[in-house]
Scaffold this active site. Structure first.
Site, PDB file in Angstrom:
ATOM      1  N   TYR A   1       0.831  -1.203   0.000  1.00 16.68           N
ATOM      2  CA  TYR A   1       0.000   0.000   0.000  1.00 16.68           C
ATOM      3  C   TYR A   1       0.867   1.254   0.000  1.00 16.68           C
ATOM      4  CZ  TYR A   1      -4.347  -2.448   1.272  1.00 16.68           C
ATOM      5  OH  TYR A   1      -5.455  -3.244   1.281  1.00 16.68           O
TER       6      TYR A   1
ATOM      7  N   TYR B   1      -0.902  -9.776   0.976  1.00 17.66           N
ATOM      8  CA  TYR B   1       0.204  -9.193   1.748  1.00 17.66           C
ATOM      9  C   TYR B   1       0.208  -9.717   3.180  1.00 17.66           C
ATOM     10  CZ  TYR B   1      -3.403  -5.902   3.348  1.00 17.66           C
ATOM     11  OH  TYR B   1      -4.536  -5.355   3.867  1.00 17.66           O
TER      12      TYR B   1
ATOM     13  N   ARG C   1      -3.099 -11.681   4.226  1.00 22.41           N
ATOM     14  CA  ARG C   1      -4.452 -11.340   3.784  1.00 22.41           C
ATOM     15  C   ARG C   1      -4.669 -11.800   2.340  1.00 22.41           C
ATOM     16  NH1 ARG C   1      -7.950  -7.629   4.911  1.00 22.41           N
ATOM     17  NH2 ARG C   1      -9.184  -9.476   4.573  1.00 22.41           N
TER      18      ARG C   1
ATOM     19  N   HIS D   1      -7.462  -8.261  -2.015  1.00 21.23           N
ATOM     20  CA  HIS D   1      -8.783  -7.634  -1.902  1.00 21.23           C
ATOM     21  C   HIS D   1      -8.718  -6.177  -2.328  1.00 21.23           C
ATOM     22  CE1 HIS D   1      -6.740  -6.856   1.939  1.00 21.23           C
ATOM     23  NE2 HIS D   1      -7.346  -5.674   1.893  1.00 21.23           N
TER      24      HIS D   1
ATOM     25  N   HIS E   1     -10.661  -2.605  -1.200  1.00 17.79           N
ATOM     26  CA  HIS E   1     -11.583  -1.967  -0.256  1.00 17.79           C
ATOM     27  C   HIS E   1     -12.604  -1.143  -1.030  1.00 17.79           C
ATOM     28  CE1 HIS E   1      -9.168  -2.746   3.423  1.00 17.79           C
ATOM     29  NE2 HIS E   1      -8.159  -2.709   2.578  1.00 17.79           N
TER      30      HIS E   1
END
Lengths: 283, 192
Positions: A138, A177, A187, A190, A192
């Site tokens: 991110y 990640y 995780r 995905h 958000h």
């Protein structure tokens, strides 16, 4: 802080990374088994995530312990903020053109329809997304895991739904990640999503996942939705009709917001929604 | 295969730790300029079950204007400084503190209670939470709080969690306790 639950697993800390994945998976499976047995015995189906789900360590001290209190929605709660072309430029729906070059990764379109609980399309509503890049990183100072940032990818997009409630984003498929919930925690990939309806009570922040992700059974956030059918509602489907020839793959993910989301007209604003005060007192 | 569409609501998921580069926007917490006559500071701290501040929460507010009118104006995300849209969004800071600059909403119906609707998101919070910030008793229409169905249904200690406190500078203070002692009353406001 000790949090005990069925089948004798104990969580000792809200930020301990000492648990193994096997311990975590066993905790998840125990909670799911108890849920399924409950439903078989007549308990209600749970369409929402549990907010008290100890395998997701950060939830332990951050969930209310009292049941939500029902309140009849008032005028303000039956309406929602208006967003429009002042707020969002059409190019914000393409996350692959925000910088000087092409981002690395699998280019894809994610599209779908947003409807309310009666199936009516929610038109002109704000949809916001954010995500990791193809390597699972991110653009956020708190994400320090050693995967490369992509100078051509920020991972933030917005759009407004069209007249039929459709949204569409062009982006890069995010990578999975690692995180610090437990040892070797990862995780599933995905995106958000943040959505508004015609009533503020319909407000939804959630995550869209990709079909067949091998990390699903291991992930305490995804598995906090204890009902299998409800979990599936967060998984997009690959759609070859969305895929574009020699350009990108396509995924479809439809979204249902809660409630009838009734449309309020001008003369409804200020109308009385409280049965105790049926005096027709409009401003 | 049946043709009936699945209209069960899509489940929520936590906002996670990384919303900071995506959801907050410039002047998101300023529904009006600080120089606006009637501008008020709404602020407080988001706290966890140990009473520790939650440094990664995001709050949204949605409210009527000073006359009780619901805004239908677009432009919340661009904040021209003049248009009241009724919507605000603010992340808490490193010590869990949030601040909005807004106006005190009028009642949306004759004699109704004056409140601001709040939606809470946080890392560790698996689904959004809704609550209301009621203005203090002294600023309510006569008898409004006593007749408010939600407040009237609550024991005194829980009722108190929904009332803002007026500070010495005229600001409205409202802490949000996710769990434990003084836990904020959170609401199910779905239409029935």
């Amino acid at each position: 802080m000790e949090e005990s639950f069925d089948h004798a697993h104990v969580v000792t800390s809200s930020d301990s990374a000492t648990s193994t994945q096997n311990e975590m998976t066993a905790q998840i499976e125990a909670l799911h088994r108890a849920y399924r047995e409950g439903v078989a015995a007549g308990a209600r189906v749970e369409d929402k995530p549990r907010i008290d789900f100890a395998p997701y360590r950060s939830s332990v001290l951050r969930h209310p312990t009292k049941d939500l209190r029902h309140a009849d929605p008032e005028t303000i709660e039956l309406t929602s903020p208006a967003f429009g072309t002042r707020d969002v430029h059409p190019l914000e729906a393409d996350l692959t053109i925000q910088h000087g070059g092409e981002p690395i990764g699998e280019r894809m379109i994610v599209t779908g329809r947003v409807v309310d609980g009666s199936g009516r399309p929610l038109a002109g509503q704000l949809v916001e997304i954010w995500q990791a890049n193809a390597s699972g990183r991110y653009v956020h100072k708190r994400d320090q895991h050693p995967a490369p940032l992509d100078p051509n990818f920020s991972g933030v997009g917005r759009c407004l739904t069209d007249a039929d409630g459709n949204y569409s984003f062009t982006t890069i498929r995010p990578g999975p990640y690692p995180w610090k919930n437990h040892h070797n925690a990862w995780r599933p990939a995905h995106i958000h999503f943040s959505l508004f309806g015609t009533a503020f009570t319909q407000r939804l922040v959630t995550q869209m996942y990709f079909p067949g992700d091998p990390l699903f059974p291991l992930d305490p956030i995804y598995q906090a939705i204890v009902d299998e059918d409800a979990r599936r509602r967060l998984v997009a489907t690959y759609d070859h009709d969305v895929t574009r020839h020699e350009w990108c793959t396509g995924y479809r993910w439809d979204i249902v917001l809660s409630g009838r989301g009734r449309t309020l007209f001008e003369n409804d604003l200020g109308a009385d929604h409280d049965d105790d005060h049926e005096n027709g007192d409009h401003r | 295969m049946t043709a009936t569409p699945d209209l069960t609501p899509t489940p929520g998921q936590t906002v996670g730790p990384f919303f900071g580069f995506a959801l907050p926007y410039e002047r998101g917490g300023q529904l009006v300029d600080q120089a606006h006559p009637g501008a008020v500071r709404l602020y407080g701290t988001v706290l966890d079950g140990h009473g520790d501040p939650v440094p990664d929460a995001l709050l949204e507010i949605w409210q009527a204007d000073e006359d009780g009118n619901v805004s239908t104006e677009t432009g919340s995300l661009v904040r021209d400084g003049w248009t009241f849209t009724g919507f605000g969004r603010a992340a808490v800071d490193n010590v869990g503190r949030y601040t909005f600059t807004t106006v005190e909403p009028g009642p949306t119906r004759e004699g109704g209670a004056r409140f601001i609707h709040v939606c809470v998101f946080a890392r560790g919070l698996l689904d959004k939470l809704h609550t209301r910030v009621y203005l203090p008793e002294a600023d309510q229409p006569e008898g409004a709080l006593a007749h408010d169905r939600l407040l009237a249904s609550l024991p005194e200690a829980e009722r108190a969690t929904l009332l803002a406190t007026r500070d010495g500078q005229g600001g409205l203070s409202f802490d949000i306790r996710l769990q434990g002692e003084g836990e904020t009353v959170f609401l199910d406001v779905e239409e029935r």
